[in-house]
Design a protein around this motif. Structure first.
Motif, PDB file in Angstrom:
ATOM      1  N   PHE A  62      43.518  27.250  42.143  1.00  0.00           N
ATOM      2  CA  PHE A  62      44.051  27.941  43.325  1.00  0.00           C
ATOM      3  C   PHE A  62      44.308  29.413  43.031  1.00  0.00           C
ATOM      4  CE2 PHE A  62      47.813  29.515  45.605  1.00  0.00           C
ATOM      5  CZ  PHE A  62      47.309  29.503  46.906  1.00  0.00           C
ATOM      6  N   VAL A  63      44.903  29.703  41.885  1.00  0.00           N
ATOM      7  CA  VAL A  63      45.236  31.089  41.538  1.00  0.00           C
ATOM      8  C   VAL A  63      43.964  31.928  41.408  1.00  0.00           C
ATOM      9  CG1 VAL A  63      46.167  32.584  39.724  1.00  0.00           C
ATOM     10  CG2 VAL A  63      47.446  30.560  40.457  1.00  0.00           C
ATOM     11  N   VAL A  64      42.958  31.404  40.713  1.00  0.00           N
ATOM     12  CA  VAL A  64      41.710  32.159  40.536  1.00  0.00           C
ATOM     13  C   VAL A  64      41.012  32.360  41.880  1.00  0.00           C
ATOM     14  CG1 VAL A  64      39.394  32.088  39.537  1.00  0.00           C
ATOM     15  CG2 VAL A  64      41.362  31.494  38.139  1.00  0.00           C
ATOM     16  N   ALA A  65      40.955  31.312  42.700  1.00  0.00           N
ATOM     17  CA  ALA A  65      40.312  31.432  44.014  1.00  0.00           C
ATOM     18  C   ALA A  65      41.055  32.443  44.893  1.00  0.00           C
ATOM     19  CB  ALA A  65      40.257  30.070  44.701  1.00  0.00           C
ATOM     20  N   ALA A  66      42.383  32.448  44.806  1.00  0.00           N
ATOM     21  CA  ALA A  66      43.172  33.413  45.579  1.00  0.00           C
ATOM     22  C   ALA A  66      42.915  34.842  45.101  1.00  0.00           C
ATOM     23  CB  ALA A  66      44.658  33.077  45.459  1.00  0.00           C
ATOM     24  N   VAL A  67      42.813  35.033  43.788  1.00  0.00           N
ATOM     25  CA  VAL A  67      42.521  36.362  43.232  1.00  0.00           C
ATOM     26  C   VAL A  67      41.136  36.836  43.675  1.00  0.00           C
ATOM     27  CG1 VAL A  67      42.061  37.631  41.093  1.00  0.00           C
ATOM     28  CG2 VAL A  67      44.068  36.146  41.259  1.00  0.00           C
ATOM     29  N   VAL A  68      40.166  35.924  43.699  1.00  0.00           N
ATOM     30  CA  VAL A  68      38.817  36.267  44.163  1.00  0.00           C
ATOM     31  C   VAL A  68      38.858  36.698  45.632  1.00  0.00           C
ATOM     32  CG1 VAL A  68      36.537  35.316  44.694  1.00  0.00           C
ATOM     33  CG2 VAL A  68      37.592  34.844  42.480  1.00  0.00           C
ATOM     34  N   SER A  69      39.638  35.986  46.443  1.00  0.00           N
ATOM     35  CA  SER A  69      39.757  36.335  47.867  1.00  0.00           C
ATOM     36  C   SER A  69      40.352  37.728  48.043  1.00  0.00           C
ATOM     37  CB  SER A  69      40.649  35.310  48.582  1.00  0.00           C
ATOM     38  OG  SER A  69      40.092  34.029  48.511  1.00  0.00           O
ATOM     39  N   LEU A  87      29.942  39.249  47.478  1.00  0.00           N
ATOM     40  CA  LEU A  87      30.083  37.805  47.271  1.00  0.00           C
ATOM     41  C   LEU A  87      29.168  37.329  46.151  1.00  0.00           C
ATOM     42  CD1 LEU A  87      30.306  36.525  50.960  1.00  0.00           C
ATOM     43  CD2 LEU A  87      32.109  36.455  49.242  1.00  0.00           C
ATOM     44  N   GLY A  88      27.943  37.885  46.098  1.00  0.00           N
ATOM     45  CA  GLY A  88      27.024  37.519  45.030  1.00  0.00           C
ATOM     46  C   GLY A  88      27.571  37.894  43.666  1.00  0.00           C
ATOM     47  N   ILE A  89      28.142  39.087  43.565  1.00  0.00           N
ATOM     48  CA  ILE A  89      28.718  39.547  42.290  1.00  0.00           C
ATOM     49  C   ILE A  89      29.892  38.653  41.880  1.00  0.00           C
ATOM     50  CG2 ILE A  89      29.995  41.423  41.178  1.00  0.00           C
ATOM     51  CD1 ILE A  89      28.320  43.353  42.945  1.00  0.00           C
ATOM     52  N   LEU A  90      30.816  38.412  42.805  1.00  0.00           N
ATOM     53  CA  LEU A  90      32.005  37.614  42.497  1.00  0.00           C
ATOM     54  C   LEU A  90      31.630  36.171  42.168  1.00  0.00           C
ATOM     55  CD1 LEU A  90      34.437  38.951  45.254  1.00  0.00           C
ATOM     56  CD2 LEU A  90      34.626  39.330  42.789  1.00  0.00           C
ATOM     57  N   SER A  91      30.681  35.621  42.923  1.00  0.00           N
ATOM     58  CA  SER A  91      30.281  34.229  42.718  1.00  0.00           C
ATOM     59  C   SER A  91      29.695  34.013  41.328  1.00  0.00           C
ATOM     60  CB  SER A  91      29.259  33.829  43.793  1.00  0.00           C
ATOM     61  OG  SER A  91      28.754  32.536  43.542  1.00  0.00           O
ATOM     62  N   HIS A  92      28.696  34.805  40.992  1.00  0.00           N
ATOM     63  CA  HIS A  92      28.017  34.599  39.720  1.00  0.00           C
ATOM     64  C   HIS A  92      28.846  35.077  38.536  1.00  0.00           C
ATOM     65  CE1 HIS A  92      24.692  34.610  42.720  1.00  0.00           C
ATOM     66  NE2 HIS A  92      24.351  33.568  42.021  1.00  0.00           N
ATOM     67  N   ALA A  93      29.658  36.089  38.754  1.00  0.00           N
ATOM     68  CA  ALA A  93      30.508  36.588  37.661  1.00  0.00           C
ATOM     69  C   ALA A  93      31.557  35.555  37.268  1.00  0.00           C
ATOM     70  CB  ALA A  93      31.174  37.893  38.075  1.00  0.00           C
ATOM     71  N   THR A  94      32.232  34.982  38.264  1.00  0.00           N
ATOM     72  CA  THR A  94      33.269  33.989  37.952  1.00  0.00           C
ATOM     73  C   THR A  94      32.663  32.729  37.342  1.00  0.00           C
ATOM     74  OG1 THR A  94      33.166  33.241  40.267  1.00  0.00           O
ATOM     75  CG2 THR A  94      34.918  34.786  39.677  1.00  0.00           C
ATOM     76  N   LEU A  95      31.493  32.306  37.854  1.00  0.00           N
ATOM     77  CA  LEU A  95      30.831  31.125  37.293  1.00  0.00           C
ATOM     78  C   LEU A  95      30.427  31.371  35.847  1.00  0.00           C
ATOM     79  CD1 LEU A  95      29.700  28.283  37.754  1.00  0.00           C
ATOM     80  CD2 LEU A  95      27.591  29.336  38.586  1.00  0.00           C
ATOM     81  N   ALA A  96      29.842  32.542  35.579  1.00  0.00           N
ATOM     82  CA  ALA A  96      29.410  32.868  34.215  1.00  0.00           C
ATOM     83  C   ALA A  96      30.606  32.998  33.273  1.00  0.00           C
ATOM     84  CB  ALA A  96      28.603  34.164  34.220  1.00  0.00           C
ATOM     85  N   LEU A  97      31.657  33.665  33.736  1.00  0.00           N
ATOM     86  CA  LEU A  97      32.868  33.800  32.907  1.00  0.00           C
ATOM     87  C   LEU A  97      33.449  32.438  32.572  1.00  0.00           C
ATOM     88  CD1 LEU A  97      34.625  36.855  34.593  1.00  0.00           C
ATOM     89  CD2 LEU A  97      33.803  36.741  32.233  1.00  0.00           C
ATOM     90  N   GLY A  98      33.464  31.553  33.551  1.00  0.00           N
ATOM     91  CA  GLY A  98      33.982  30.208  33.318  1.00  0.00           C
ATOM     92  C   GLY A  98      33.168  29.463  32.271  1.00  0.00           C
TER      93      GLY A  98
END
Length: 273
Positions: A62-69, A87-98
């Motif tokens: 929840f915290v990470v999703a809220a920060v992304v929003s 959205l493309g940058i945030l989507s792939h960046a967070t997935l790759a970081l994870g």
């Protein structure tokens, strides 16, 4: 006689569907499917940080999703890039970081397939409480903000002129999405959350003449998909999360069969913008 774990899975699926149905209607109306994907992909980073910090995974996601929003809102105001690019940058960046963070945690055994596609059959009584309590909170806030959200969906300018503060409603809606993704992660998994938000709502659009009816219909169709998918999974020995989405897809395909009068021609539903 059904086993206890299967009964819990059915109750969890119904509880999730009752929440994602109405919320998914706004995702469809606002053309926010890609945003839903971005939020879902960020869940993996939330899981990794939860393991590192030793906190509950629902809280971490929840915290990470809220920060992304919030990051999306801030970056949109700068106006340097289009929304889909952000959205493309945030989507792939967070997935790759994870994924990178998970790779560093060699001391922890992580079932990536379980997180990606969910494991609804492993839902516990505590999870059920979290699903229904979180769902009740989401639906309560959604009902309270229904009119401002609907007005902002139809015309943000008119909503602003009438003092409904569409930006605030949009922020709250994004936080509700973050909460639903945190709840749904264990049930249908990261990759299938968006499907449960979009498919029942898209199906309901064919049968509902008003926004309220569409929200209720989407919830019922989602619940039917969850129950049908689980029993299909039991019968054919297929993965439970994907089976629920396949059941939802089946209902959507059935809805495409022509019939005399559809809600799409009614004119009272918000147009996707």
């Amino acid at each position: 006689m059904l086993d206890d774990f299967f009964v819990r899975a059915v109750l969890a699926g119904i509880g999730l569907a009752l929440t994602t149905g109405p919320l998914g209607c706004f995702v469809v109306w606002r053309k926010m499917a890609y945003f839903g994907d971005t939020m879902a992909h960020s869940a993996l980073l939330g899981i990794a940080l939860s393991l590192v910090l030793d906190i509950d995974m629902m809280i971490g996601v929840f915290v990470v999703a809220a920060v992304v929003s919030l990051s999306l809102i801030v970056l949109q105001r700068k106006g340097t890039l289009s929304t889909d690019a952000l959205l493309g940058i945030l989507s792939h960046a967070t997935l790759a970081l994870g994924l990178v963070l998970v790779a560093f945690m060699t001391w922890v055994r992580i079932d990536l397939m379980g997180f990606l596609f969910g494991d609804i059959l492993a839902v516990s009584k505590t999870d059920l409480v979290a699903i229904y309590a979180g769902g009740a909170l989401v639906l309560g806030v959604l009902a309270f903000l229904w009119r401002p959200l609907l007005a902002a969906t139809v015309s943000p300018e008119i909503a602003e002129a009438e003092g409904m503060r569409p930006e605030r409603s949009r922020l709250v809606f994004m936080l509700l999405m973050a909460l639903v993704i945190a709840i749904a992660m264990k049930i249908v998994g990261i990759l299938l959350i968006t499907a449960m938000l979009i498919i029942p709502a898209a199906t309901a659009r064919r049968f509902a003449a008003t926004p309220e009816r569409m929200a209720v219909t989407a919830a019922l169709l989602g619940a039917l998909s969850a129950v049908g998918g689980l029993f299909g999974s039991l019968e054919f020995d297929t993965p439970s999360g994907p089976s629920i989405v396949v059941a939802a897809l089946g209902l959507f395909l059935l809805s495409l069969i022509p019939f005399k009068m559809t809600a799409a021609t009614d004119g009272r539903l918000p147009k996707a913008r």
